[in-house]
Design a protein around this motif. Structure first.
Motif, PDB file in Angstrom:
ATOM      1  N   THR A  15      -1.913  -1.553   1.887  1.00  0.00           N
ATOM      2  CA  THR A  15      -2.914  -0.738   1.549  1.00  0.00           C
ATOM      3  C   THR A  15      -4.251  -1.685   1.587  1.00  0.00           C
ATOM      4  O   THR A  15      -4.257  -2.755   1.325  1.00  0.00           O
ATOM      5  CB  THR A  15      -2.739   0.078   0.193  1.00  0.00           C
ATOM      6  N   PRO A  16      -5.559  -0.868   1.766  1.00  0.00           N
ATOM      7  CA  PRO A  16      -6.701  -1.581   1.952  1.00  0.00           C
ATOM      8  C   PRO A  16      -7.148  -2.188   0.598  1.00  0.00           C
ATOM      9  O   PRO A  16      -7.838  -3.418   0.567  1.00  0.00           O
ATOM     10  CB  PRO A  16      -7.749  -0.568   2.249  1.00  0.00           C
ATOM     11  N   GLY A  17      -6.786  -1.577  -0.850  1.00  0.00           N
ATOM     12  CA  GLY A  17      -6.926  -2.218  -1.794  1.00  0.00           C
ATOM     13  C   GLY A  17      -5.978  -2.761  -2.563  1.00  0.00           C
ATOM     14  O   GLY A  17      -4.974  -3.435  -1.965  1.00  0.00           O
ATOM     15  N   ALA A  32      -2.747   5.132  -6.022  1.00  0.00           N
ATOM     16  CA  ALA A  32      -3.776   4.749  -6.862  1.00  0.00           C
ATOM     17  C   ALA A  32      -4.281   3.209  -6.245  1.00  0.00           C
ATOM     18  O   ALA A  32      -3.453   2.350  -6.733  1.00  0.00           O
ATOM     19  CB  ALA A  32      -3.802   4.584  -8.266  1.00  0.00           C
ATOM     20  N   ASP A  33      -5.128   2.986  -5.705  1.00  0.00           N
ATOM     21  CA  ASP A  33      -5.385   1.602  -4.853  1.00  0.00           C
ATOM     22  C   ASP A  33      -6.750   1.198  -5.289  1.00  0.00           C
ATOM     23  O   ASP A  33      -7.628   0.483  -4.507  1.00  0.00           O
ATOM     24  CB  ASP A  33      -5.349   1.935  -3.457  1.00  0.00           C
ATOM     25  N   GLN A  34      -7.063   0.930  -6.464  1.00  0.00           N
ATOM     26  CA  GLN A  34      -8.206   0.506  -7.393  1.00  0.00           C
ATOM     27  C   GLN A  34      -9.345   0.722  -6.395  1.00  0.00           C
ATOM     28  O   GLN A  34      -9.757   2.040  -6.560  1.00  0.00           O
ATOM     29  CB  GLN A  34      -8.013  -1.011  -7.342  1.00  0.00           C
ATOM     30  N   ASP A  35     -10.100  -0.230  -5.760  1.00  0.00           N
ATOM     31  CA  ASP A  35     -11.447   0.105  -5.343  1.00  0.00           C
ATOM     32  C   ASP A  35     -11.376   0.881  -3.968  1.00  0.00           C
ATOM     33  O   ASP A  35     -12.230   1.221  -3.555  1.00  0.00           O
ATOM     34  CB  ASP A  35     -12.193  -1.272  -5.233  1.00  0.00           C
ATOM     35  N   SER A  36     -10.217   1.074  -3.469  1.00  0.00           N
ATOM     36  CA  SER A  36     -10.227   1.879  -2.246  1.00  0.00           C
ATOM     37  C   SER A  36      -9.715   3.294  -2.557  1.00  0.00           C
ATOM     38  O   SER A  36      -9.180   4.035  -1.845  1.00  0.00           O
ATOM     39  CB  SER A  36      -8.961   1.322  -1.415  1.00  0.00           C
ATOM     40  N   GLY A  37      -9.674   3.731  -3.755  1.00  0.00           N
ATOM     41  CA  GLY A  37      -9.346   5.060  -4.174  1.00  0.00           C
ATOM     42  C   GLY A  37      -7.982   5.417  -4.017  1.00  0.00           C
ATOM     43  O   GLY A  37      -6.956   4.720  -4.400  1.00  0.00           O
ATOM     44  N   LEU A  38      -7.829   6.651  -3.495  1.00  0.00           N
ATOM     45  CA  LEU A  38      -6.504   7.194  -3.403  1.00  0.00           C
ATOM     46  C   LEU A  38      -5.954   7.188  -1.912  1.00  0.00           C
ATOM     47  O   LEU A  38      -6.655   7.682  -0.947  1.00  0.00           O
ATOM     48  CB  LEU A  38      -6.439   8.760  -3.594  1.00  0.00           C
ATOM     49  N   GLN A  39      -4.806   6.666  -1.786  1.00  0.00           N
ATOM     50  CA  GLN A  39      -4.368   6.385  -0.234  1.00  0.00           C
ATOM     51  C   GLN A  39      -3.110   7.210  -0.277  1.00  0.00           C
ATOM     52  O   GLN A  39      -2.279   7.292  -0.985  1.00  0.00           O
ATOM     53  CB  GLN A  39      -3.841   4.989  -0.019  1.00  0.00           C
ATOM     54  N   VAL A  40      -2.981   8.119   0.961  1.00  0.00           N
ATOM     55  CA  VAL A  40      -1.904   8.818   1.333  1.00  0.00           C
ATOM     56  C   VAL A  40      -1.177   8.314   2.375  1.00  0.00           C
ATOM     57  O   VAL A  40      -1.495   7.855   3.366  1.00  0.00           O
ATOM     58  CB  VAL A  40      -2.174  10.396   1.980  1.00  0.00           C
ATOM     59  N   ILE A  41       0.265   8.151   2.076  1.00  0.00           N
ATOM     60  CA  ILE A  41       0.985   7.551   2.989  1.00  0.00           C
ATOM     61  C   ILE A  41       2.284   8.465   3.409  1.00  0.00           C
ATOM     62  O   ILE A  41       2.805   9.114   2.521  1.00  0.00           O
ATOM     63  CB  ILE A  41       1.824   6.310   2.327  1.00  0.00           C
ATOM     64  N   ASP A  45       9.522   8.719   7.567  1.00  0.00           N
ATOM     65  CA  ASP A  45      10.439   7.445   8.011  1.00  0.00           C
ATOM     66  C   ASP A  45      10.271   6.379   7.264  1.00  0.00           C
ATOM     67  O   ASP A  45       9.198   5.736   7.308  1.00  0.00           O
ATOM     68  CB  ASP A  45      10.219   7.012   9.561  1.00  0.00           C
ATOM     69  N   PRO A  46      11.362   6.206   6.252  1.00  0.00           N
ATOM     70  CA  PRO A  46      11.136   4.990   5.280  1.00  0.00           C
ATOM     71  C   PRO A  46      11.077   3.704   5.947  1.00  0.00           C
ATOM     72  O   PRO A  46      10.534   2.897   5.141  1.00  0.00           O
ATOM     73  CB  PRO A  46      12.130   5.143   4.337  1.00  0.00           C
ATOM     74  N   THR A  47      11.481   3.410   6.957  1.00  0.00           N
ATOM     75  CA  THR A  47      11.439   2.216   7.789  1.00  0.00           C
ATOM     76  C   THR A  47      10.205   1.864   8.280  1.00  0.00           C
ATOM     77  O   THR A  47       9.563   0.907   8.797  1.00  0.00           O
ATOM     78  CB  THR A  47      12.675   2.076   8.907  1.00  0.00           C
ATOM     79  N   ASN A  48       9.403   3.058   8.504  1.00  0.00           N
ATOM     80  CA  ASN A  48       7.971   2.847   9.021  1.00  0.00           C
ATOM     81  C   ASN A  48       6.854   3.504   8.563  1.00  0.00           C
ATOM     82  O   ASN A  48       6.193   4.647   8.683  1.00  0.00           O
ATOM     83  CB  ASN A  48       7.906   3.345  10.588  1.00  0.00           C
ATOM     84  N   PRO A  49       6.580   3.310   7.090  1.00  0.00           N
ATOM     85  CA  PRO A  49       5.585   4.198   6.417  1.00  0.00           C
ATOM     86  C   PRO A  49       4.127   3.927   6.891  1.00  0.00           C
ATOM     87  O   PRO A  49       4.066   2.793   7.304  1.00  0.00           O
ATOM     88  CB  PRO A  49       5.743   3.626   4.932  1.00  0.00           C
ATOM     89  N   THR A  50       3.502   5.009   7.135  1.00  0.00           N
ATOM     90  CA  THR A  50       2.095   4.689   7.802  1.00  0.00           C
ATOM     91  C   THR A  50       0.970   5.460   6.726  1.00  0.00           C
ATOM     92  O   THR A  50       1.298   6.583   6.051  1.00  0.00           O
ATOM     93  CB  THR A  50       2.115   5.563   9.057  1.00  0.00           C
ATOM     94  N   LEU A  51      -0.553   4.896   6.992  1.00  0.00           N
ATOM     95  CA  LEU A  51      -1.268   5.495   6.380  1.00  0.00           C
ATOM     96  C   LEU A  51      -1.683   6.946   6.876  1.00  0.00           C
ATOM     97  O   LEU A  51      -1.881   6.696   8.227  1.00  0.00           O
ATOM     98  CB  LEU A  51      -2.558   4.546   6.136  1.00  0.00           C
ATOM     99  N   ALA A  52      -1.696   7.972   5.944  1.00  0.00           N
ATOM    100  CA  ALA A  52      -2.043   9.052   6.520  1.00  0.00           C
ATOM    101  C   ALA A  52      -3.305   9.728   6.374  1.00  0.00           C
ATOM    102  O   ALA A  52      -3.890  10.369   7.068  1.00  0.00           O
ATOM    103  CB  ALA A  52      -1.069  10.491   6.162  1.00  0.00           C
TER     104      ALA A  52
END
Length: 174
Positions: A15-17, A32-41, A45-52
């Motif tokens: 994640t970016p934060g 909850a990614d501190q100074d990068s806010g909310l990240q949705v992943i 495919d649990p072998t290849n999670p991706t930022l959505a």
């Protein structure tokens, strides 16, 4: 879990934060990614999670809980942020409640969000209208000192909190 004694890494995504908390709903993980806010992943495919998708909250996201189409973010100096996640690729702001100190953890129970808020204790926020969260109650019997040392668990009519300074505290919410 095929072998709980020997877990193995299947996949990961950076994640970016700085990731502090996670809530999982369906095929999405909300971080909850501190100074990068909310990240949705996307974890379909649990072998290849991706930022959505993501929503950059105004503060520092330390805690997250999800119910239905909304993510509730404990956003440190910006209090509680309510984010619409009905389109996980494009989360949008729904509402907020500015707590007096530093919101560091959040938990949901029905139409209420319980927010741990630094030295000001514990706030119960009514989220029956997510566009207009409102204070329903508060308790100053718990003061939070270290955001990384907090755990909240709701069971029955009780909330169990570890506040990083003392020990386990039990609150009656009946």
């Amino acid at each position: 879990i095929a072998d709980p004694v020997n877990p193995r890494l299947l996949g990961d995504v950076d994640t970016p934060g700085e990731a502090f908390d996670v809530a999982v709903s369906g095929t999405r993980a909300y971080v909850a990614d501190q100074d990068s806010g909310l990240q949705v992943i996307d974890i379909s495919d649990p072998t290849n999670p991706t930022l959505a998708g993501n929503y950059d909250t105004p503060g520092n996201a330390y805690g997250v809980a999800v119910a239905g189409d909304h993510a509730f973010v404990a956003d440190f100096e910006s209090g509680l942020q309510v984010i619409d996640i009905s389109d996980p690729t494009n989360p949008t702001f729904t509402g907020s409640y500015d707590t007096p100190n530093t919101a560091v953890n959040v938990n949901i129970f029905g139409d209420f969000v319980f927010v741990l808020d630094g030295y000001f204790g514990f706030h119960v926020i009514d989220i029956s209208d997510p566009t207009n969260p409102s204070l329903a109650g508060t308790s100053d019997t718990i003061q939070i000192f270290y955001p990384s040392d907090i755990a909240v668990h709701i069971a029955g009519n009780y909330i169990y909190v570890v506040d990083g300074a003392d020990a386990l505290k039990v609150l009656d919410i009946s």
